[in-house]
Scaffold this motif. Structure first.
Motif, PDB file in Angstrom:
ATOM      1  N   GLN A 155       0.815  -1.219   0.000  1.00  0.00           N
ATOM      2  CA  GLN A 155       0.000   0.000   0.000  1.00  0.00           C
ATOM      3  C   GLN A 155       0.849   1.270   0.000  1.00  0.00           C
ATOM      4  OE1 GLN A 155      -2.950   0.237   3.105  1.00  0.00           O
ATOM      5  NE2 GLN A 155      -3.493   2.341   2.639  1.00  0.00           N
ATOM      6  N   ASP A 156       1.905   1.297   0.820  1.00  0.00           N
ATOM      7  CA  ASP A 156       2.748   2.492   0.899  1.00  0.00           C
ATOM      8  C   ASP A 156       3.358   2.813  -0.455  1.00  0.00           C
ATOM      9  OD1 ASP A 156       2.166   2.687   3.554  1.00  0.00           O
ATOM     10  OD2 ASP A 156       4.070   1.866   4.266  1.00  0.00           O
ATOM     11  N   LEU A 157       3.827   1.784  -1.143  1.00  0.00           N
ATOM     12  CA  LEU A 157       4.455   1.995  -2.450  1.00  0.00           C
ATOM     13  C   LEU A 157       3.435   2.476  -3.476  1.00  0.00           C
ATOM     14  CD1 LEU A 157       6.997   1.903  -4.089  1.00  0.00           C
ATOM     15  CD2 LEU A 157       6.603  -0.524  -4.526  1.00  0.00           C
ATOM     16  N   ARG A 158       2.231   1.891  -3.434  1.00  0.00           N
ATOM     17  CA  ARG A 158       1.173   2.337  -4.348  1.00  0.00           C
ATOM     18  C   ARG A 158       0.884   3.824  -4.151  1.00  0.00           C
ATOM     19  NH1 ARG A 158      -1.592  -2.181  -2.516  1.00  0.00           N
ATOM     20  NH2 ARG A 158      -3.175  -0.894  -1.473  1.00  0.00           N
ATOM     21  N   GLU A 159       0.785   4.225  -2.881  1.00  0.00           N
ATOM     22  CA  GLU A 159       0.444   5.611  -2.589  1.00  0.00           C
ATOM     23  C   GLU A 159       1.564   6.560  -3.007  1.00  0.00           C
ATOM     24  OE1 GLU A 159      -0.504   5.589   1.546  1.00  0.00           O
ATOM     25  OE2 GLU A 159      -2.505   4.719   1.243  1.00  0.00           O
ATOM     26  N   ILE A 160       2.809   6.151  -2.803  1.00  0.00           N
ATOM     27  CA  ILE A 160       3.949   6.986  -3.203  1.00  0.00           C
ATOM     28  C   ILE A 160       3.981   7.156  -4.716  1.00  0.00           C
ATOM     29  CG2 ILE A 160       6.474   7.035  -3.371  1.00  0.00           C
ATOM     30  CD1 ILE A 160       6.523   5.697  -0.583  1.00  0.00           C
ATOM     31  N   LEU A 161       3.797   6.061  -5.438  1.00  0.00           N
ATOM     32  CA  LEU A 161       3.805   6.134  -6.895  1.00  0.00           C
ATOM     33  C   LEU A 161       2.624   6.949  -7.405  1.00  0.00           C
ATOM     34  CD1 LEU A 161       4.805   2.436  -7.733  1.00  0.00           C
ATOM     35  CD2 LEU A 161       6.175   4.486  -8.176  1.00  0.00           C
ATOM     36  N   GLN A 162       1.458   6.730  -6.829  1.00  0.00           N
ATOM     37  CA  GLN A 162       0.277   7.471  -7.268  1.00  0.00           C
ATOM     38  C   GLN A 162       0.464   8.974  -7.059  1.00  0.00           C
ATOM     39  OE1 GLN A 162      -3.440   6.581  -5.211  1.00  0.00           O
ATOM     40  NE2 GLN A 162      -4.585   7.008  -7.085  1.00  0.00           N
ATOM     41  N   PHE A 163       0.961   9.372  -5.900  1.00  0.00           N
ATOM     42  CA  PHE A 163       1.137  10.791  -5.598  1.00  0.00           C
ATOM     43  C   PHE A 163       2.153  11.437  -6.539  1.00  0.00           C
ATOM     44  CE2 PHE A 163       3.548  14.140  -3.476  1.00  0.00           C
ATOM     45  CZ  PHE A 163       2.540  15.047  -3.175  1.00  0.00           C
ATOM     46  N   ASN A 164       3.297  10.798  -6.692  1.00  0.00           N
ATOM     47  CA  ASN A 164       4.369  11.408  -7.481  1.00  0.00           C
ATOM     48  C   ASN A 164       4.083  11.408  -8.972  1.00  0.00           C
ATOM     49  OD1 ASN A 164       6.936  12.096  -5.699  1.00  0.00           O
ATOM     50  ND2 ASN A 164       6.003  10.257  -4.828  1.00  0.00           N
ATOM     51  N   LEU A 165       3.497  10.341  -9.474  1.00  0.00           N
ATOM     52  CA  LEU A 165       3.179  10.301 -10.906  1.00  0.00           C
ATOM     53  C   LEU A 165       2.016  11.231 -11.227  1.00  0.00           C
ATOM     54  CD1 LEU A 165       3.663   6.484 -11.581  1.00  0.00           C
ATOM     55  CD2 LEU A 165       5.071   8.349 -12.455  1.00  0.00           C
ATOM     56  N   SER A 166       1.069  11.342 -10.311  1.00  0.00           N
ATOM     57  CA  SER A 166      -0.025  12.299 -10.508  1.00  0.00           C
ATOM     58  C   SER A 166       0.517  13.726 -10.564  1.00  0.00           C
ATOM     59  CB  SER A 166      -1.058  12.187  -9.385  1.00  0.00           C
ATOM     60  OG  SER A 166      -1.706  10.936  -9.402  1.00  0.00           O
ATOM     61  N   SER A 167       1.541  13.991  -9.746  1.00  0.00           N
ATOM     62  CA  SER A 167       2.153  15.317  -9.730  1.00  0.00           C
ATOM     63  C   SER A 167       2.833  15.648 -11.049  1.00  0.00           C
ATOM     64  CB  SER A 167       3.175  15.414  -8.586  1.00  0.00           C
ATOM     65  OG  SER A 167       2.547  15.242  -7.328  1.00  0.00           O
ATOM     66  N   GLU A 168       3.174  14.607 -11.814  1.00  0.00           N
ATOM     67  CA  GLU A 168       3.797  14.793 -13.126  1.00  0.00           C
ATOM     68  C   GLU A 168       2.755  14.972 -14.234  1.00  0.00           C
ATOM     69  OE1 GLU A 168       7.132  15.000 -14.002  1.00  0.00           O
ATOM     70  OE2 GLU A 168       7.444  15.169 -11.824  1.00  0.00           O
TER      71      GLU A 168
END
Length: 226
Positions: free
Chosen positions: A14-27
């Protein structure tokens, strides 16, 4: 790009999913997530421009899912594997099942962003994916949520639309009532298999002569015939 690239992140952490989702969304990417390959396979995979796929998960492995995406779903969507496995055989397996790139854990978010952008610049990834499902005179536009029958617009409820899209994505295969409930009514609490039957009956009427192609079989569920 004149569209927002859609990326599906599949990882059981879950932590990795959330990190990837946040950072890629920011892009500027549109990010959906799934906690397992099984969950990911219920999503409209044909609408994504890229899959970020963990290899080692509790149920189906990322390699198995990639193999299904290529062979059964017959999709050419690019796949980047995320994994802690680094042997040459692991890398070869990833590419043999249709992977486009391989990112080894632990990785930096900057590396992921660079790899994602590089894949999306490739020719096959820069065009909008096919979001139309068709069978004879029945056409479903996944993006606009519209349905036409013999070029005439047909008004469906949300549940009817989702059932029709599900059946067309799996044309020729029976889908059980329970599976339809899980996919279409996943957020509803009190529903029964009768809800499926009622919506199927209405759907058959609305698609006219093509309603005969939606067949039911006791113990198997429903199927849109090829």
């Amino acid at each position: 790009m004149d569209y927002t690239p859609r990326i599906l992140v599949v990882d059981d952490e879950q932590d990795l999913r959330e990190i990837l989702q946040f950072n890629l969304s920011s892009e500027g990417f549109h990010i959906d997530v799934a906690s397992s390959a099984e969950e990911a396979l219920t999503k409209p995979l044909e609408t994504y421009h890229l899959l970020l796929l963990d290899v080692m998960m509790g149920g189906m492995s990322g390699y198995k899912m990639a193999d299904l995406v290529r062979k059964e779903h017959k999709l050419d969507v690019p796949i980047i594997f995320l994994t802690a496995k680094t042997s040459e055989n692991d890398l070869l397996t990833g590419f043999n099942v249709g992977g486009d790139d391989y990112i080894v854990k632990p990785f930096s978010i900057k590396e992921v962003i660079v790899r994602v952008k590089a894949i999306l610049k490739r020719g096959r990834s820069t065009e909008q994916p096919n979001t139309t499902l068709e069978s004879d005179g029945v056409k479903v536009d996944v993006e606009s949520k519209s349905v036409t029958v013999d070029n005439e617009l047909v008004n469906l409820t949300r549940k009817e639309f989702e059932i029709l899209a599900l059946l067309l994505r799996n044309k020729g295969k029976f889908i059980s009532r329970q599976e339809i409930l899980d996919r279409v009514w996943s957020n509803d609490v009190i529903v029964t298999e009768r809800n499926v039957d009622v919506n199927i009956a209405r759907l058959r009427k609305k698609v006219g002569n093509y309603g005969n192609q939606i067949i039911g079989r006791s113990g198997y569920g429903y199927c849109f015939e090829k």
